[in-house]
Design an enzyme around this catalytic site. Structure first.
Site, PDB file in Angstrom:
ATOM      1  NE  ARG A  62      82.312  20.870  43.259  1.00 33.33           N
ATOM      2  CZ  ARG A  62      82.148  19.813  44.038  1.00 33.33           C
ATOM      3  NH1 ARG A  62      81.425  19.913  45.151  1.00 33.33           N
ATOM      4  NH2 ARG A  62      82.687  18.661  43.727  1.00 33.33           N
ATOM      5  CG  ASP A 305      77.827  12.408  43.873  1.00 33.41           C
ATOM      6  OD1 ASP A 305      77.890  13.624  44.159  1.00 33.41           O
ATOM      7  OD2 ASP A 305      78.403  11.530  44.533  1.00 33.41           O
TER       8      ASP A 305
END
Lengths: 446, 315
Positions: A62, A305
């Site tokens: 992120r 993931d």
């Protein structure tokens, strides 16, 4: 803890044998019985399963851009807590990791963390827009030495662009990691298309939307003689297609996530958006098929993931919630539950699917090596006998969107060593300054 | 009853009980003074994230005839249009002392999320959520069917042996979903009729038969033909070639109307597309219950609000 020598005494190795593991200056310096413990910090590893440090080929860190969800530091802390020593960082940051400068920035953020090695993945197309190729060669030649490229989150759906990308990366032994999702077949999709989605009135994400892309891509890969990696395989049909492609000699590898090994689409009945993920949770038959595919080698690896999201993106009506779940902290326990307790994999297999094979697919030399003398000292000690109700406190990243909170899971990471430096000891993360000091000492000596 | 989120949760006895209470409510509506003091001091919030004047005013009339205070909260032009989350809206309503929240939302499951969240203590009534359910519509439909069949002797009865053909866009219909569970609980048989693109592929375990041929289904003599609205957005997304072809194959036109058995009733939840899924003559024929459905909607919603807000609350 300035000392950089450790002796893990009496650990169980992946092959089931028992040995002491000596670590010094970032490397494994001895594996055997009754090793000399002079000057070393001794860690009682009796009864603990030693595994090579786990390697995650599919992590969303992120940063930059979405630091409210995760940063490289918090994401690598989550990695360490889960026994990971290397994570491949997906490209869908903001800005997107589509230039040499940006992948080098990601690499530098990883070095500044120290909790795990961060290997950037480059975007296939500029801005993930699916229109023109990003500077794949520049990223490959950069200090980040990118070999894996992915528009993950989006499918490279244009067949010509996919063909070109597959061809182009042959120049530097790269691979395209495809997020297989036919966009037109999944407009507005909310969950697996099936009886449950029909009942809940949530738009379906049909298995064929994944399978059609995988089928196309393995044929393209064969045609141009390149290398394809399929992200997060979730359906029985996908496993069949990949099995067929491998039998044909096509250079395809595939990953499955922990959640697709354990969880099913009926969890959506609660409309609890923690269970909303892309690709979606599938049927029990699909779960059985991906387990079987992982057991027989059709699926090469498990990749998390790991997809952190802040509370407000999950604390809302299902169709308005973000896709994704965090997974680094729970992955080993989930694989333990879904694959080892069921007898489908042994611990040597776990070392393969969670360490050596992902490192090989990502062409990351020196990572994912077996625990032998001379290997980089990335080692996990895992208590296979533990059992716990997974809790928010077990999460070490910034976000709490784990589907396992409240669920009983086996096992517990007791210690993690990254390049010979403990990032977790006695089940607890070590402080950042200590980890960084350890890494500097190792790098200084190395 | 703590909440009404789905008809799938209703047992046969619970469903009959709601319909019987709706009969009591309907009786009061024939009196000179139609207002009951039952819910005096209770606050009902109509929380409408989607425009739906018909459903909102039906709930509003129901609540007012029970003497509840009614607050209408429409998303348009409110804090919601400024980006307020469902959570913050719910917590606001909680602080304002809402006893019941009637929610219409474009997102399937939003009423479930509200009921399970702990953000608000009020009873939640699902007034239509996305393509999931619309339970009070199914209740008013069952009430209407029961009255047509049994008239003043309806109380205590179910719908055993009744066949209901639901025709049209089943895939996107919350009305069809709520009806199938309630009709099944009441012993009725449901046939979904529509083009294969608009009937779900996955109906394993559902108490519904599927037909792609309206004429064949009508030939079996269903007791009820319920026509669903075709939304304009389906027209341009390849679900069927064009409105004319839809109307020819799946519309209740005058010719099909003439073929219906003597006692078959025609229903439509409204608003109707006259000339598309239903001809004007069918809509206005004596078989049509469209207007009764609107009147019965108020009685059914009075029953739901009454059961939610009066008496003991089971948590």
């Amino acid at each position: 803890m300035s000392n950089s020598s450790f002796l893990l005494s009496g650990a169980t190795l992946p092959d089931g044998s028992t040995a002491d593991i000596a670590i010094a200056d970032g490397f494994v310096v001895g594996v055997g019985d009754g090793l000399d413990s002079v000057d070393a910090i001794v860690i009682d590893a009796a009864g603990l399963q030693a595994l090579p440090g786990l390697v995650d080929l599919h992590t969303h860190l992120r940063e930059p851009g979405y630091e409210d969800s995760e940063t490289v530091l918090t994401g690598t802390r989550a990695a360490a807590a889960g026994g990971f020593t290397t994570v491949f960082a997906m490209a869908n940051t903001s800005p997107v990791a589509d230039t040499a400068g940006l992948v080098e920035q990601e690499l530098a953020l990883g070095e500044a963390s120290g909790y795990a090695t961060v290997q950037p993945i480059g975007a296939v197309t500029t801005g993930l827009a699916g229109e023109r190729l990003a500077e794949l060669g520049a990223m490959a030649s950069s200090r980040a030495r990118v070999r894996l490229f992915s528009d993950d989150g989006f499918c490279v759906s244009d067949p010509l662009l996919m063909r070109r990308a597959l061809e182009y990366v042959k120049a530097f032994d790269g691979a395209i990691a495809q997020h297989a999702q036919e966009p037109r077949l999944t407009v507005g999709a909310q969950m697996n298309e099936g009886e449950v989605s029909t009942r809940l009135g949530l738009a379906g994400w049909p298995a064929v939307a994944e399978e059609a892309i995988i089928a196309r891509d393995v044929l393209l890969t064969e045609h141009v003689g390149s290398r394809l990696h399929v992200c997060h395989v979730s359906t029985a049909g996908s496993v069949e297609i990949i099995r067929w492609a491998k039998a044909r000699g096509i250079a395809v590898t595939a990953e499955v996530t922990p959640h697709h090994l354990l969880l099913t689409d009926d969890l959506a009945e609660s409309y609890d958006a923690r269970f909303k993920v892309n690709p979606p949770l599938r049927s029990a038959e699909d779960v059985a098929a991906v387990r079987e595919g992982l057991a027989d080698g059709t699926i090469d690896i498990v990749a998390t993931d790991h997809a952190p999201h802040p509370d407000q993106h999950k604390d809302c009506a299902w169709p308005e919630a973000a896709n994704g779940m965090v997974g680094l902290e729970s992955a080993l326990s989930v694989v333990h539950s879904a694959m080892v307790e069921t007898g489908l994999l042994d611990w040597a297999d776990v070392a393969r699917v969670l360490s050596s094979a992902p490192a090989r697919i990502g062409r990351l030399d020196g990572v994912g090596a077996p625990i032998t003398v001379g290997s980089r000292a990335d080692v996990v000690l895992y208590d296979t006998t533990a059992s716990r109700t997974f809790d928010v406190d077990d999460l070490a990243g910034k976000s709490a969107n784990s589907p396992y909170v409240g669920r009983q899971l086996p096992g517990r990471v007791v210690a993690t060593f990254h390049r010979g430096v403990p990032t977790v000891l006695d089940g607890a993360l070590r402080p950042h300054d200590e980890v960084l000091a350890g890494q500097r000492a190792v790098v200084g000596r190395g | 009853m703590r909440h009404l989120l789905s008809t799938r949760d209703l047992s046969r006895d619970a469903a009959i009980h709601i319909l019987d209470v709706a009969e009591d409510m309907a009786d009061t509506q024939t009196r000179e003074v139609r207002k009951l003091p039952t819910l005096r001091g209770k606050t009902v919030v109509n929380l409408f994230f989607e425009d739906s004047t018909r459903t909102r005013i039906s709930f509003e009339a129901a609540a007012k005839r029970l003497s509840a205070d009614v607050i209408n909260f429409s998303a348009k032009g409110s804090s919601v249009s400024k980006g307020e989350s469902l959570k913050d809206t719910a917590q606001t309503l909680e602080e304002m002392g809402a006893d019941a929240v009637v929610i219409r939302h474009g997102a399937s499951g939003a009423p479930h999320t509200l009921a399970a969240s702990g953000w608000i203590d009020a009873g939640i009534v699902n007034a239509g959520d996305g393509t999931h359910e619309h339970p009070t519509q199914a209740l008013l439909d069952a009430f209407t069917i029961r009255r047509c069949l049994h008239g003043s002797a309806s109380r205590g009865r179910a719908l055993d042996g009744v066949t209901v053909a639901i025709v049209g866009d089943i895939l996107h219909s919350r009305v069809a979903r709520s009806n199938v569970w309630l009709l099944s609980a009441l012993g009725a048989r449901t046939v979904f009729v529509g083009p294969p693109t608009l009937v779900p592929n996955h109906l394993e375990g559902w108490p519904a038969e599927v037909s792609f041929d309206l004429d064949a289904t009508l030939a079996t003599g269903p007791d009820v033909v319920m026509m669903l609205r075709i939304q304009s957005e389906r027209m341009n997304d390849a679900f069927f070639p064009n409105p004319r072809e839809y109307s020819r194959r799946w519309g209740l036109d005058d010719e099909r109307l003439a073929r219906l058995g003597p006692d078959t009733i025609v229903m439509h939840p409204g608003p109707m597309n006259r000339g598309l899924e239903i001809s004007s003559r069918a809509a206005d024929s004596p078989r049509s219950t469209v207007r009764e459905q609107v009147a019965n909607g108020v009685s059914a919603r009075m029953a739901v609000l009454y059961l939610l807000l009066s008496g003991e609350r089971e948590d």
